[in-house]
Every structure is written in C-alpha cells, then in structure tokens.
Design an enzyme around this catalytic site. Structure first.
Site, PDB file in Angstrom:
ATOM      1  N   ASN A 150       0.830  -1.214   0.000  1.00  0.00           N
ATOM      2  CA  ASN A 150       0.000   0.000   0.000  1.00  0.00           C
ATOM      3  C   ASN A 150       0.860   1.258   0.000  1.00  0.00           C
ATOM      4  O   ASN A 150       2.010   1.224   0.438  1.00  0.00           O
ATOM      5  CB  ASN A 150      -0.910  -0.007   1.236  1.00  0.00           C
ATOM      6  CG  ASN A 150      -2.163  -0.820   1.011  1.00  0.00           C
ATOM      7  OD1 ASN A 150      -2.734  -0.797  -0.064  1.00  0.00           O
ATOM      8  ND2 ASN A 150      -2.584  -1.560   2.024  1.00  0.00           N
ATOM      9  N   TYR A 252     -13.632   1.459   2.742  1.00  0.00           N
ATOM     10  CA  TYR A 252     -12.794   2.652   2.891  1.00  0.00           C
ATOM     11  C   TYR A 252     -13.537   3.940   2.542  1.00  0.00           C
ATOM     12  O   TYR A 252     -13.078   5.030   2.887  1.00  0.00           O
ATOM     13  CB  TYR A 252     -11.535   2.525   2.020  1.00  0.00           C
ATOM     14  CG  TYR A 252     -10.496   1.621   2.637  1.00  0.00           C
ATOM     15  CD1 TYR A 252      -9.490   2.132   3.460  1.00  0.00           C
ATOM     16  CD2 TYR A 252     -10.527   0.250   2.419  1.00  0.00           C
ATOM     17  CE1 TYR A 252      -8.540   1.296   4.034  1.00  0.00           C
ATOM     18  CE2 TYR A 252      -9.580  -0.599   2.987  1.00  0.00           C
ATOM     19  CZ  TYR A 252      -8.602  -0.068   3.791  1.00  0.00           C
ATOM     20  OH  TYR A 252      -7.664  -0.897   4.375  1.00  0.00           O
TER      21      TYR A 252
END
Length: 439
Positions: A150, A252
């Site tokens: 990420n 998210y």
C-alpha cells in the site's frame, strides 16, 4: 512436463507470507513453482528466518518439490525470475505508527492508505518500488511484478508514469471481501453471483451484481449495512444514501462519506487504545510467536485477524491465471485504457479484468454514476500528485498533494503535519533532504 517457475517475494519476512505459501501449495498442480525466494532487509532478518522455517515445514507437510531460499540481496534473487511479488513496509510498523499518530494529534484522520498517512507511506515506498523495477528490467525483464504494498493505487500510478518496467499489476483484497458480503446478503454461494467493480484502490465501487443473468444490485443496496474490514470501524451505511449513490461503496469510503463520525471514533480509539498500527504490532508479536513453534506446519487461523486476509491468496490466483492464460475475471489495479470514461487512458484504476498471459484486459465500466465522479477524480489527482512528489522530493508538490486529499482540507494543519511527518520519516525520505533545503 511443465517447466518449474521461479517466484520472488520481496518482503518475505511479512506475517502474510504463510498465506502465500499455502496458496502456492494448493495450486501446485496448475502452478509448478520450483524455486521460491523470500527477500528482506537486515532489519527484517529475524522475521524472515522465522517465516522461512514455517514455510519449509508447510512445504514438507504438503510434499511438493518447492525449493525455498532466503536472501537479503534482492538482485541475487531476481535473476531469471518469472514472477515477483512485493509486500513491503518501508520503515516497518514504527513508520505506520507515526503515519497514524501525527495526523490524529492535529485533528486529521491518520490512516495507512488515506490522507496524510497514506501519502507518506507512498512517499517512502514509491522510490523503492521504482528501484525494484529497474532491477527487474535488467535481471528478469519478462517477469510480472504483482504489488500489494500500500498505497496500491498511488504505487501503481507511479510505476506507470515513472517506471522502466510496465508488466506491473496492483492487487487489493477489498473487492474479495465485498463480494463475500454481497453473497451473504443474497444468501448465495460466491460462485452463484457475478460482481463487477470499477474505481480506484480503496475507492472502488461494485457497479453490477448478477444472479442468474439478472442485475440484482438494487436488492444489495437495500441491505448494504455494516459491511467492513478488520481495520475499519463498521459504521452502518444508510440504504437511502447507497441507493442514491447508484453504486455499492467499499469499506474505505467511510473515511469520505462519514468523515466526521470516523474522525471522532479514531480520536476516541487513539485516546483509549492507541493507533491501529499499535494493535497490529501486538497481533504480529502473537503471530510470530506462533510461527516459531516447530510443530506448526500450516497457516494459523489467527492470521485472519491481521486485516489483510486474502491478499496473498489473491496474488497466487492472479499468478496462476496469467501463467495458464485462463481468461477468468479478477479485480486488479491496471491501466485504465478507456474502461472508465473520466479517467486518463494510461492512468491506474482498480477494475474487473479478464486475466490473460499478456496481462489484464479491463472490462469497460463506461460512465460510473455522476454522483461518484467528483470524489474519484479528486483521489485520482491525489495519487498523481503524490507519485510526482515521491519522485521529485519537492516540498511544494507534496503540500499540494496533501491539500488535494479531502481528508486534510486545512492549509494550516497541512503545513504542520507535513513538516512533522517529513522530520519523523527523514531516514526514509532522502529525496527531500538531498543537498537542498526543503523550502
């Protein structure tokens, strides 16, 4: 007889590695891995050896002829590789703690892949990934790089803009979790439904849900409530909002559609229990204590608590599909190539793709609902600006990237947080401090 494959995993000392090993073992009849190299750095040596010992026990138990190597020299490992996976954390969990603590101390959301924390993880990671791409081009130019480090979207964008190796695919476990949740809502086995996804990494939407050839997304929208992942609080979605949105948001999206509530919860958790990164540290300590057990020769169930379950299995599935040219459909981060109308042709998107031996072919999503254009475009701008900041080490460009992100929204706080994070991560951001003043 099939030629044995050489696969290299950079960040091999990760707690996720046992899931990767399990994935290769389970697919050995279709994916004949003969060499598996686990690569790490000096700071990760102990975890690398613990993980490798467990991996060898798993391989022995399975009775498959995979030879496992460990090294701290990635160039040694990369020579002649067929596939490379990256699962790194530059600065380790201590860096993630700073990414979360510093923003939240100034009233901003501190999160690993979003906002200021996400930007700084990208600033530390992108130069390393670009260096890996240079090594791949030199040592194994035909290899596919599968990245699940990420922030996947920003990293993939950076590789496409500034890299020297374009056989790169980003991967995330969020669509897998969403599909599982959708199947549960419909009370169906996952194999009985077909879900298409389009958007960006950690900004992806399910835009169609097919059951027996009929799009039943409205039924799912009516029941899209407390769907979440391990590291995100399960604030309940309002079904009226989801229906008005016209697509199913991912977990998210709470950071953007429920910013106020999420920030208050994060502040409360920060005051009571510390950051998510500190919780992960404890989970990792427990996992590596388990991994040390000489009698353990399977992936422990506790790994699912880590928050990234199915990442590694998704990587194995993707590699298997490329190798066998299966042309099945998976959700990956790849070149848009016209699949989403309002995103640039060569920009990175997260989208349902047909997986071939030549890589992913994105399935055209067309024009996503107008309701999501603004937010998706803003985060795409954030990824592009963040990638440029990482490559240039330019203070002003970094401030602009920070300000583009809707989770920051304060010029004053942005400067303060930017300066504190730059100082906190100075060791891992040489591009900002090399022979020049920051500002």
């Amino acid at each position: 007889m099939m030629k044995g494959l050489k696969i290299v995993t950079i960040g091999g000392g990760s707690s996720y590695t046992p899931e990767l090993i399990e994935g290769f073992i389970n697919r050995y009849d279709k994916l004949p891995v003969s060499e598996l190299w686990l690569v790490d750095i000096e700071a990760g040596r102990e975890k690398l050896e613990i993980t490798a010992d467990l991996a060898r026990r798993m391989i022995k138990r399975a009775g498959v002829p995979i030879t496992l190597h460990t090294t701290l020299d990635r160039r040694e490992a990369l020579s002649g590789a067929d596939f490379v996976t990256t699962q790194m954390r530059i600065g380790q969990l201590e860096a993630r703690i700073k990414d979360e603590r510093i923003p939240i101390s100034h009233g901003l959301l501190g999160q690993e892949t979003n906002g200021a924390g996400g930007l700084f993880k990208g600033l530390r990671t992108i130069p390393v990934i670009l260096d890996i791409c240079k090594d791949i081009r030199e040592l194994c130019p035909d290899a596919w790089l599968i990245n699940f480090t990420n922030p996947v979207g920003m990293v993939t964008e950076a590789v496409y803009r500034y890299g020297v190796h374009d056989k790169v695919i980003g991967l995330c476990n969020v669509p897998i979790g969403m599909e599982k949740s959708i199947a549960e809502i419909l009370q169906k086995d996952q194999k009985e439904i077909f879900v298409t996804f389009a958007g960006l990494n950690h900004m992806v939407y399910a835009n169609h849900v097919y059951e027996n050839g009929v799009d039943v997304i409205q039924k799912v929208m009516d029941n899209w409530g407390e769907q979440s992942v391990q590291n995100i609080q399960a604030l309940e979605w309002d079904s009226h909002f989801v229906k008005a949105l016209g697509a199913i948001p991912c977990p998210y999206h709470r950071y953007f559609y429920m910013s106020k509530e999420t920030l208050e919860e994060e502040k409360e958790k920060y005051a009571q229990h510390g950051t998510r990164a500190e919780q992960v540290q404890k989970i990792e300590e427990e996992l590596f204590a388990l991994y040390k057990n000489p009698d353990l020769d399977i992936k422990p169930k506790q790994l699912e608590q880590r928050g990234g379950a199915y990442y590694s299995d998704a990587a194995c599935n993707l590699i298997c599909s490329i190798y066998n040219d299966t042309r099945d459909i998976q959700v990956v981060n790849t070149y848009n190539h016209g699949a989403i109308d309002f995103i640039g042709y060569n920009e990175a998107v997260e989208i349902s793709c047909i997986i071939t031996k030549n890589g992913p072919i994105p399935i055209a999503a067309g024009d996503l609902p107008k309701s999501v254009h603004g937010l998706v475009s803003q985060i795409k701008s954030f990824e592009v600006a963040g990638a440029e900041a990482a490559v240039t080490g330019d203070y002003d460009k970094t401030l602009m990237a920070l300000m583009i992100n809707p989770l920051v929204a304060s010029q004053t706080e942005a400067r303060i947080v930017l300066d504190e994070l730059l100082e906190a991560h100075k060791e891992f951001l040489p591009q900002f401090f090399r022979n020049k003043k920051l500002r």
